[in-house]
Design an enzyme around this catalytic site. Structure first.
Site, PDB file in Angstrom:
ATOM      1  N   ASN A  42      -5.936  16.048 -44.900  1.00 46.19           N
ATOM      2  CA  ASN A  42      -5.526  14.684 -44.725  1.00 46.19           C
ATOM      3  C   ASN A  42      -4.812  14.252 -46.279  1.00 46.19           C
ATOM      4  OD1 ASN A  42      -8.293  14.886 -45.652  1.00 46.19           O
ATOM      5  ND2 ASN A  42      -8.399  12.369 -45.344  1.00 46.19           N
ATOM      6  N   GLU A  44      -3.937  10.817 -48.335  1.00 50.42           N
ATOM      7  CA  GLU A  44      -4.065   9.444 -48.248  1.00 50.42           C
ATOM      8  C   GLU A  44      -2.988   8.779 -49.303  1.00 50.42           C
ATOM      9  OE1 GLU A  44      -8.638   8.843 -46.822  1.00 50.42           O
ATOM     10  OE2 GLU A  44      -8.118   8.332 -49.078  1.00 50.42           O
ATOM     11  N   CYS A  53      -2.838  12.431 -41.454  1.00 48.93           N
ATOM     12  CA  CYS A  53      -3.883  13.086 -41.033  1.00 48.93           C
ATOM     13  C   CYS A  53      -3.739  14.655 -41.152  1.00 48.93           C
ATOM     14  CB  CYS A  53      -4.249  12.834 -39.585  1.00 48.93           C
ATOM     15  SG  CYS A  53      -4.551  11.082 -39.375  1.00 48.93           S
ATOM     16  N   GLU A  55      -4.196  17.194 -38.956  1.00 48.43           N
ATOM     17  CA  GLU A  55      -3.765  17.560 -37.707  1.00 48.43           C
ATOM     18  C   GLU A  55      -2.506  17.489 -37.719  1.00 48.43           C
ATOM     19  OE1 GLU A  55      -6.138  15.334 -38.139  1.00 48.43           O
ATOM     20  OE2 GLU A  55      -7.284  14.980 -36.224  1.00 48.43           O
ATOM     21  N   CYS A  86      -7.596  11.471 -34.361  1.00 48.64           N
ATOM     22  CA  CYS A  86      -7.457  10.112 -34.207  1.00 48.64           C
ATOM     23  C   CYS A  86      -6.594   9.740 -32.826  1.00 48.64           C
ATOM     24  CB  CYS A  86      -6.787   9.053 -35.238  1.00 48.64           C
ATOM     25  SG  CYS A  86      -5.242   9.661 -35.803  1.00 48.64           S
ATOM     26  N   CYS A  89      -3.004  11.103 -33.814  1.00 49.14           N
ATOM     27  CA  CYS A  89      -2.887  12.445 -33.814  1.00 49.14           C
ATOM     28  C   CYS A  89      -2.769  13.017 -32.237  1.00 49.14           C
ATOM     29  CB  CYS A  89      -3.862  13.232 -34.625  1.00 49.14           C
ATOM     30  SG  CYS A  89      -3.481  12.983 -36.246  1.00 49.14           S
TER      31      CYS A  89
END
Length: 129
Positions: A42, A44, A53, A55, A86, A89
């Site tokens: 990830n 940010e 993210c 993934e 999430c 994703c």
């Protein structure tokens, strides 16, 4: 590839996460049908909507390298609980990985498994003729 190896790669990828706001480091390892592995973490941003993210990083790296068929994904975080993708994703994974196994791991390497289709049973999808 054995699930434990894919989980280990995801845990290693989490160490590269840029997570100064949440301190929640996530890593992912995506296995192609041809046996290649693409990892991601990830990343940010102060503008939270621009965060991506792990993934999706792994999947976008694979797709941008010409891959389109995937068999498994491991996702792990620096947490004691299992890390699940999430909703965003799950939808992105559904585009390419509907029947792929998802190994949702914790920092110790223990994991649970489900398919992308099980995680998002009514995914929005391109109508195929």
């Amino acid at each position: 590839m054995k699930p434990a190896k894919l989980v280990k790669l995801a845990i290693e990828a989490a160490a590269n996460a840029y997570a100064p706001y949440s301190r929640f480091q996530v890593g992912a390892a995506l296995l192609t049908a041809g046996g290649k592995v693409f990892t991601g973490c990830n990343v940010e941003n102060a503008s939270y909507g621009l965060t991506i993210c792990a993934e999706r990083v792994a999947l976008y790296k694979a797709v941008s390298s010409g891959e389109r068929a995937f068999t498994a994904l491991a996702v792990a975080a620096n947490a004691d609980d299992y890390c699940t993708p999430c909703g965003a994703c799950r939808q992105v994974l559904a585009e390419f990985c509907g029947n792929a196994a998802v190994y949702m791991a914790n920092r110790q390497g223990a994991y649970r498994v489900a398919t992308v289709a099980e995680l998002l049973p009514a995914a929005f999808a391109l109508a195929k003729s």
